[in-house]
Design a protein around this motif. Structure first.
Motif, PDB file in Angstrom:
ATOM      1  N   VAL A  43     -28.180  11.913   1.043  1.00  0.00           N
ATOM      2  CA  VAL A  43     -27.725  11.161   2.214  1.00  0.00           C
ATOM      3  C   VAL A  43     -26.621  10.182   1.797  1.00  0.00           C
ATOM      4  O   VAL A  43     -25.587  10.073   2.457  1.00  0.00           O
ATOM      5  N   CYS A  44     -26.839   9.480   0.697  1.00  0.00           N
ATOM      6  CA  CYS A  44     -25.859   8.490   0.226  1.00  0.00           C
ATOM      7  C   CYS A  44     -24.491   9.125  -0.049  1.00  0.00           C
ATOM      8  O   CYS A  44     -23.458   8.588   0.345  1.00  0.00           O
ATOM      9  N   VAL A  45     -24.494  10.240  -0.731  1.00  0.00           N
ATOM     10  CA  VAL A  45     -23.237  10.891  -1.118  1.00  0.00           C
ATOM     11  C   VAL A  45     -22.386  11.248   0.102  1.00  0.00           C
ATOM     12  O   VAL A  45     -21.160  11.225   0.032  1.00  0.00           O
ATOM     13  N   LEU A  46     -23.018  11.523   1.229  1.00  0.00           N
ATOM     14  CA  LEU A  46     -22.285  11.876   2.447  1.00  0.00           C
ATOM     15  C   LEU A  46     -21.906  10.659   3.299  1.00  0.00           C
ATOM     16  O   LEU A  46     -21.165  10.786   4.262  1.00  0.00           O
ATOM     17  N   CYS A  47     -22.393   9.488   2.927  1.00  0.00           N
ATOM     18  CA  CYS A  47     -22.167   8.271   3.708  1.00  0.00           C
ATOM     19  C   CYS A  47     -20.815   7.637   3.364  1.00  0.00           C
ATOM     20  O   CYS A  47     -20.441   7.548   2.192  1.00  0.00           O
ATOM     21  N   ASP A  48     -20.096   7.164   4.382  1.00  0.00           N
ATOM     22  CA  ASP A  48     -18.791   6.524   4.140  1.00  0.00           C
ATOM     23  C   ASP A  48     -18.935   5.125   3.523  1.00  0.00           C
ATOM     24  O   ASP A  48     -17.953   4.534   3.097  1.00  0.00           O
ATOM     25  N   ARG A  49     -20.143   4.578   3.438  1.00  0.00           N
ATOM     26  CA  ARG A  49     -20.382   3.266   2.829  1.00  0.00           C
ATOM     27  C   ARG A  49     -20.741   3.384   1.336  1.00  0.00           C
ATOM     28  O   ARG A  49     -20.997   2.394   0.682  1.00  0.00           O
ATOM     29  N   PHE A  50     -20.741   4.600   0.813  1.00  0.00           N
ATOM     30  CA  PHE A  50     -21.118   4.867  -0.591  1.00  0.00           C
ATOM     31  C   PHE A  50     -19.861   5.098  -1.417  1.00  0.00           C
ATOM     32  O   PHE A  50     -19.022   5.921  -1.071  1.00  0.00           O
ATOM     33  N   ASN A  51     -19.719   4.355  -2.520  1.00  0.00           N
ATOM     34  CA  ASN A  51     -18.598   4.553  -3.439  1.00  0.00           C
ATOM     35  C   ASN A  51     -19.005   5.630  -4.436  1.00  0.00           C
ATOM     36  O   ASN A  51     -19.893   5.406  -5.270  1.00  0.00           O
ATOM     37  N   LYS A  52     -18.385   6.789  -4.340  1.00  0.00           N
ATOM     38  CA  LYS A  52     -18.765   7.929  -5.187  1.00  0.00           C
ATOM     39  C   LYS A  52     -18.460   7.707  -6.668  1.00  0.00           C
ATOM     40  O   LYS A  52     -19.071   8.329  -7.528  1.00  0.00           O
ATOM     41  N   HIS A  53     -17.514   6.842  -6.975  1.00  0.00           N
ATOM     42  CA  HIS A  53     -17.172   6.590  -8.383  1.00  0.00           C
ATOM     43  C   HIS A  53     -18.151   5.623  -9.044  1.00  0.00           C
ATOM     44  O   HIS A  53     -18.633   5.877 -10.140  1.00  0.00           O
ATOM     45  N   THR A  54     -18.450   4.522  -8.369  1.00  0.00           N
ATOM     46  CA  THR A  54     -19.347   3.520  -8.961  1.00  0.00           C
ATOM     47  C   THR A  54     -20.796   3.755  -8.597  1.00  0.00           C
ATOM     48  O   THR A  54     -21.686   3.183  -9.213  1.00  0.00           O
ATOM     49  N   LYS A  55     -21.025   4.583  -7.555  1.00  0.00           N
ATOM     50  CA  LYS A  55     -22.362   4.882  -7.039  1.00  0.00           C
ATOM     51  C   LYS A  55     -23.042   3.624  -6.468  1.00  0.00           C
ATOM     52  O   LYS A  55     -24.253   3.494  -6.481  1.00  0.00           O
ATOM     53  N   PHE A  92     -37.133   4.088  -5.535  1.00  0.00           N
ATOM     54  CA  PHE A  92     -38.289   3.271  -5.175  1.00  0.00           C
ATOM     55  C   PHE A  92     -38.675   3.467  -3.716  1.00  0.00           C
ATOM     56  O   PHE A  92     -37.876   3.224  -2.811  1.00  0.00           O
ATOM     57  N   LYS A  93     -39.937   3.881  -3.476  1.00  0.00           N
ATOM     58  CA  LYS A  93     -40.427   4.140  -2.122  1.00  0.00           C
ATOM     59  C   LYS A  93     -40.309   2.912  -1.224  1.00  0.00           C
ATOM     60  O   LYS A  93     -40.114   3.036  -0.017  1.00  0.00           O
ATOM     61  N   THR A  94     -40.418   1.736  -1.793  1.00  0.00           N
ATOM     62  CA  THR A  94     -40.394   0.505  -1.002  1.00  0.00           C
ATOM     63  C   THR A  94     -38.984   0.095  -0.567  1.00  0.00           C
ATOM     64  O   THR A  94     -38.834  -0.769   0.299  1.00  0.00           O
ATOM     65  N   GLN A  95     -37.951   0.699  -1.139  1.00  0.00           N
ATOM     66  CA  GLN A  95     -36.566   0.351  -0.801  1.00  0.00           C
ATOM     67  C   GLN A  95     -36.107   1.108   0.439  1.00  0.00           C
ATOM     68  O   GLN A  95     -36.533   2.223   0.692  1.00  0.00           O
ATOM     69  N   LYS A  96     -35.204   0.505   1.178  1.00  0.00           N
ATOM     70  CA  LYS A  96     -34.686   1.099   2.404  1.00  0.00           C
ATOM     71  C   LYS A  96     -33.160   1.098   2.388  1.00  0.00           C
ATOM     72  O   LYS A  96     -32.539   0.238   1.772  1.00  0.00           O
ATOM     73  N   PRO A 115     -29.715   0.118   3.864  1.00  0.00           N
ATOM     74  CA  PRO A 115     -29.363  -1.050   4.680  1.00  0.00           C
ATOM     75  C   PRO A 115     -28.867  -0.709   6.087  1.00  0.00           C
ATOM     76  O   PRO A 115     -28.861  -1.574   6.959  1.00  0.00           O
ATOM     77  N   ILE A 116     -28.477   0.543   6.310  1.00  0.00           N
ATOM     78  CA  ILE A 116     -28.040   0.925   7.661  1.00  0.00           C
ATOM     79  C   ILE A 116     -28.992   1.974   8.276  1.00  0.00           C
ATOM     80  O   ILE A 116     -28.634   2.658   9.223  1.00  0.00           O
ATOM     81  N   GLY A 117     -30.201   2.063   7.721  1.00  0.00           N
ATOM     82  CA  GLY A 117     -31.264   2.854   8.318  1.00  0.00           C
ATOM     83  C   GLY A 117     -31.185   4.363   8.166  1.00  0.00           C
ATOM     84  O   GLY A 117     -31.842   5.078   8.930  1.00  0.00           O
ATOM     85  N   LYS A 118     -30.443   4.860   7.205  1.00  0.00           N
ATOM     86  CA  LYS A 118     -30.329   6.325   7.050  1.00  0.00           C
ATOM     87  C   LYS A 118     -31.525   6.922   6.292  1.00  0.00           C
ATOM     88  O   LYS A 118     -31.752   8.109   6.367  1.00  0.00           O
ATOM     89  N   TRP A 119     -32.260   6.095   5.549  1.00  0.00           N
ATOM     90  CA  TRP A 119     -33.498   6.524   4.907  1.00  0.00           C
ATOM     91  C   TRP A 119     -34.425   5.343   4.692  1.00  0.00           C
ATOM     92  O   TRP A 119     -34.059   4.227   4.767  1.00  0.00           O
TER      93      TRP A 119
END
Length: 131
Positions: free
Chosen positions: A94-106, A121-125, A127-131
């Motif tokens: 999901v992150c890799v396809l998101c425009d808020r994710f920097n593919k170089h720095t991850k 981590f299961k407890t992490q969310k 920040p924009i509700g995609k997972w």
């Protein structure tokens, strides 16, 4: 001569140890952090440890016939159970396809977290509700 073009490693951390035989006969071989405009000289018996997602390179190295440069690269992984567990794979997909994710720095541009760690981590969310 030898050099390494700018690249990233696929690990959590990278350690590069440099050993030189007859260092006075060696020119170049500077270790560079490209995005930070920072360089380290080719110093005998030295080690640099850094996050693997930081782009790095090595400048052209020239050794006289009887001198040598040895470098030992260690790629360190953080094992939270299976390295590529299903939760991590799904979230990173999901992150890799998101425009808020920097593919170089991850790093996420919303929460500024290093997502290969946060996504495990299961407890992490997200920040924009995609997972």
């Amino acid at each position: 001569s030898q050099e390494y073009s700018p690249h990233y490693d696929i690990a959590a951390f990278t350690a590069i140890t440099v050993l030189l035989h007859k260092p006075e006969k060696i020119d170049g071989g500077e270790f560079n952090f490209v995005d930070y405009d920072t360089s380290f000289g080719c110093i005998n018996n030295s080690c640099v440890v850094f996050p693997s997602w930081v782009e790095h390179s090595v400048s052209t190295l020239v050794c006289a016939e009887d001198s040598r440069r040895y470098s030992i690269a260690q790629l360190m992984y953080i094992n939270f159970g299976s390295y590529l567990n299903p939760l991590h794979k799904r979230r990173m997909g999901v992150c890799v396809l998101c425009d808020r994710f920097n593919k170089h720095t991850k790093i996420c541009k919303e929460c500024h977290c290093f997502m290969p760690i946060k996504s495990r981590f299961k407890t992490q969310k997200c920040p924009i509700g995609k997972w």
